[in-house]
Structures are given as structure tokens and as C-alpha cells.
Design a protein around this motif. Sequence first.
Motif, PDB file in Angstrom:
ATOM      1  N   ALA A   1      -9.872  -8.140   8.836  1.00 34.31           N
ATOM      2  CA  ALA A   1      -8.838  -8.906   8.132  1.00 34.31           C
ATOM      3  C   ALA A   1      -9.479  -9.958   7.228  1.00 34.31           C
ATOM      4  O   ALA A   1      -8.923 -10.328   6.197  1.00 34.31           O
ATOM      5  CB  ALA A   1      -7.895  -9.558   9.127  1.00 34.31           C
ATOM      6  N   THR A   2     -10.656 -10.461   7.604  1.00 38.02           N
ATOM      7  CA  THR A   2     -11.357 -11.480   6.813  1.00 38.02           C
ATOM      8  C   THR A   2     -12.545 -10.869   6.070  1.00 38.02           C
ATOM      9  O   THR A   2     -13.591 -11.482   5.959  1.00 38.02           O
ATOM     10  CB  THR A   2     -11.845 -12.623   7.722  1.00 38.02           C
ATOM     11  OG1 THR A   2     -12.714 -12.060   8.718  1.00 38.02           O
ATOM     12  CG2 THR A   2     -10.693 -13.338   8.391  1.00 38.02           C
ATOM     13  N   SER A   3     -12.364  -9.668   5.516  1.00 34.39           N
ATOM     14  CA  SER A   3     -13.433  -8.948   4.835  1.00 34.39           C
ATOM     15  C   SER A   3     -13.878  -9.670   3.562  1.00 34.39           C
ATOM     16  O   SER A   3     -13.067 -10.201   2.818  1.00 34.39           O
ATOM     17  CB  SER A   3     -12.952  -7.551   4.460  1.00 34.39           C
ATOM     18  OG  SER A   3     -13.884  -6.911   3.636  1.00 34.39           O
TER      19      SER A   3
ATOM     20  N   GLU B   1     -15.447  -7.836   1.404  1.00 39.21           N
ATOM     21  CA  GLU B   1     -15.443  -6.634   0.575  1.00 39.21           C
ATOM     22  C   GLU B   1     -16.830  -6.239   0.066  1.00 39.21           C
ATOM     23  O   GLU B   1     -16.940  -5.399  -0.811  1.00 39.21           O
ATOM     24  CB  GLU B   1     -14.431  -6.757  -0.563  1.00 39.21           C
ATOM     25  CG  GLU B   1     -13.013  -6.830  -0.034  1.00 39.21           C
ATOM     26  CD  GLU B   1     -11.952  -6.709  -1.113  1.00 39.21           C
ATOM     27  OE1 GLU B   1     -12.214  -6.063  -2.139  1.00 39.21           O
ATOM     28  OE2 GLU B   1     -10.866  -7.261  -0.907  1.00 39.21           O
TER      29      GLU B   1
ATOM     30  N   PRO C   1     -11.604  -4.165   3.736  1.00 46.80           N
ATOM     31  CA  PRO C   1     -10.456  -5.000   4.116  1.00 46.80           C
ATOM     32  C   PRO C   1      -9.475  -4.286   5.043  1.00 46.80           C
ATOM     33  O   PRO C   1      -9.232  -3.089   4.904  1.00 46.80           O
ATOM     34  CB  PRO C   1      -9.804  -5.329   2.777  1.00 46.80           C
ATOM     35  CG  PRO C   1     -10.225  -4.239   1.856  1.00 46.80           C
ATOM     36  CD  PRO C   1     -11.572  -3.778   2.334  1.00 46.80           C
ATOM     37  N   LEU C   2      -8.919  -5.035   5.971  1.00 53.22           N
ATOM     38  CA  LEU C   2      -7.881  -4.572   6.885  1.00 53.22           C
ATOM     39  C   LEU C   2      -6.647  -5.403   6.559  1.00 53.22           C
ATOM     40  O   LEU C   2      -6.634  -6.612   6.775  1.00 53.22           O
ATOM     41  CB  LEU C   2      -8.323  -4.792   8.333  1.00 53.22           C
ATOM     42  CG  LEU C   2      -7.344  -4.440   9.439  1.00 53.22           C
ATOM     43  CD1 LEU C   2      -6.978  -2.965   9.385  1.00 53.22           C
ATOM     44  CD2 LEU C   2      -7.938  -4.780  10.787  1.00 53.22           C
ATOM     45  N   GLU C   3      -5.640  -4.755   5.991  1.00 57.96           N
ATOM     46  CA  GLU C   3      -4.456  -5.466   5.531  1.00 57.96           C
ATOM     47  C   GLU C   3      -3.254  -5.099   6.379  1.00 57.96           C
ATOM     48  O   GLU C   3      -2.765  -3.987   6.331  1.00 57.96           O
ATOM     49  CB  GLU C   3      -4.190  -5.146   4.060  1.00 57.96           C
ATOM     50  CG  GLU C   3      -5.355  -5.524   3.165  1.00 57.96           C
ATOM     51  CD  GLU C   3      -5.211  -4.975   1.757  1.00 57.96           C
ATOM     52  OE1 GLU C   3      -4.174  -4.368   1.434  1.00 57.96           O
ATOM     53  OE2 GLU C   3      -6.157  -5.158   0.985  1.00 57.96           O
ATOM     54  N   GLY C   4      -2.778  -6.070   7.156  1.00 55.96           N
ATOM     55  CA  GLY C   4      -1.607  -5.832   7.991  1.00 55.96           C
ATOM     56  C   GLY C   4      -1.873  -4.790   9.056  1.00 55.96           C
ATOM     57  O   GLY C   4      -2.923  -4.773   9.684  1.00 55.96           O
TER      58      GLY C   4
ATOM     59  N   ASP D   1      -9.717  -8.884  15.608  1.00 50.25           N
ATOM     60  CA  ASP D   1      -8.931  -8.343  14.507  1.00 50.25           C
ATOM     61  C   ASP D   1      -9.750  -7.467  13.565  1.00 50.25           C
ATOM     62  O   ASP D   1      -9.817  -7.711  12.351  1.00 50.25           O
ATOM     63  CB  ASP D   1      -8.274  -9.491  13.726  1.00 50.25           C
ATOM     64  CG  ASP D   1      -6.941  -9.066  13.137  1.00 50.25           C
ATOM     65  OD1 ASP D   1      -6.391  -8.059  13.590  1.00 50.25           O
ATOM     66  OD2 ASP D   1      -6.470  -9.755  12.217  1.00 50.25           O
TER      67      ASP D   1
ATOM     68  N   MET E   1       0.846  -1.174   0.000  1.00 45.91           N
ATOM     69  CA  MET E   1       0.000   0.000   0.000  1.00 45.91           C
ATOM     70  C   MET E   1       0.891   1.236   0.000  1.00 45.91           C
ATOM     71  O   MET E   1       1.622   1.474   0.934  1.00 45.91           O
ATOM     72  CB  MET E   1      -0.856  -0.036   1.268  1.00 45.91           C
ATOM     73  CG  MET E   1      -2.249   0.414   1.082  1.00 45.91           C
ATOM     74  SD  MET E   1      -3.220   0.359   2.606  1.00 45.91           S
ATOM     75  CE  MET E   1      -3.355  -1.364   2.950  1.00 45.91           C
TER      76      MET E   1
ATOM     77  N   VAL F   1      -4.535   0.591   7.410  1.00 47.65           N
ATOM     78  CA  VAL F   1      -5.886   0.560   6.861  1.00 47.65           C
ATOM     79  C   VAL F   1      -5.996   1.682   5.823  1.00 47.65           C
ATOM     80  O   VAL F   1      -5.548   2.804   6.061  1.00 47.65           O
ATOM     81  CB  VAL F   1      -6.958   0.692   7.969  1.00 47.65           C
ATOM     82  CG1 VAL F   1      -6.885   2.014   8.677  1.00 47.65           C
ATOM     83  CG2 VAL F   1      -8.333   0.470   7.414  1.00 47.65           C
ATOM     84  N   ASP F   2      -6.530   1.330   4.674  1.00 50.26           N
ATOM     85  CA  ASP F   2      -6.737   2.307   3.607  1.00 50.26           C
ATOM     86  C   ASP F   2      -8.179   2.796   3.698  1.00 50.26           C
ATOM     87  O   ASP F   2      -9.115   2.068   3.372  1.00 50.26           O
ATOM     88  CB  ASP F   2      -6.460   1.671   2.245  1.00 50.26           C
ATOM     89  CG  ASP F   2      -6.539   2.675   1.097  1.00 50.26           C
ATOM     90  OD1 ASP F   2      -6.788   3.878   1.366  1.00 50.26           O
ATOM     91  OD2 ASP F   2      -6.355   2.256  -0.056  1.00 50.26           O
TER      92      ASP F   2
END
Length: 171
Positions: free
Chosen positions: A94-96, A98, A103-106, A57, A1, A109-110
Motif C-alpha cells: 500500500a505504501t509502494s 513504485e 502498488p497495492l490499491e484498496g 498490508d 481500476m 491488485v493490478d
Amino acid sequence: MADHPFVVTVTALRRHPGSRRPVELDGPLPGLKVSGSGVPDDAPVHAELLLEGLQGDAVLATGTVTSPWEGACRRCLGTASGTLSVEVRELFEATSDEEETYPLEGDRVDLEPLVRDAVLLELPQAPLCMEECKGLCPTCGINRNEGTCTCEPTTRDPRWAALDELKEHRG
């Protein structure tokens, strides 16, 4: 990201469920347009959010997104503009899937998809320059907000005669 004005680090929130962090973010988001209006490409979109770490999470984002908008008035075709303000409350997981959550990545968050969706859903499809806009004359095209035309009133379409009679009896 890549670094972007709407990307936020949430390491502490993920490690400590229940913790909160206020964030204020500003940045342009080109391409925010619907059929009748849009956000100018160089205009800043502002997000004032409270991020909260949740058990399992996830991060909850709650707050307000504001942005200027402009478009063509649906009645007179002049410039219509304003500022929209949207309340948001969305979940990042983390398990979105969408579709229900973002989504939560690492540890980052975007928030751009949330901000983009909020603005696009609130932009007016058929904006007005002012609520009492008189529009254009259908015969000569003069802007009735700027002057009056001398056109004769148009005759009614004979196919609507039965409805016109009903209207006259009601009124």
C-alpha cells in the motif's frame, strides 16, 4: 481500476496475513516489444501465480509468466520465434515507492505491470531463428541456410593485418 484480466481482488489476503490464493490469468498485452523482438499483440500472456497476504498490508506474488514471442533473426533476417518463461517474485504494498515494489490499491491488485515488466526483461534483444543459423552472404545476400553462394571470400582489411597475424600464430 477497470476490469482487466490481470486485476485480482485480494480482500481476504489483506485481512488474513499468511493466507494464500493461487491464480491463473491470461490476456493480451499489446505493445510488448524491444528492439529485436516482441509479443504479438493478439497473443495471450499467461501468468500462474501464488498470492500470499503478508503482515503490514502487503501481498507477495510468486510464480511463472509465459508468453510467445517473435522477431527477425539477427543473422538471416528470417522469422525467429519462441516461448519465454519467467519466474517472478514481487511484493505489492500500500505504501509502494513504485521502484522497489508494486502498488497495492484498496482491495484489488493490478498484476499487469508485474507481468509486463517480466516479459519485457526476458524478450531477446537479438533473436536467432536457430542456434546454428549461417546468416546472409555479405556479398550477394543469399540466405546461407537455404543454399550456398559462389562468391569469392572477401579480402581482409589491411588495417587489421597485425591482428590477423596474431590470430594465425595462436591457431
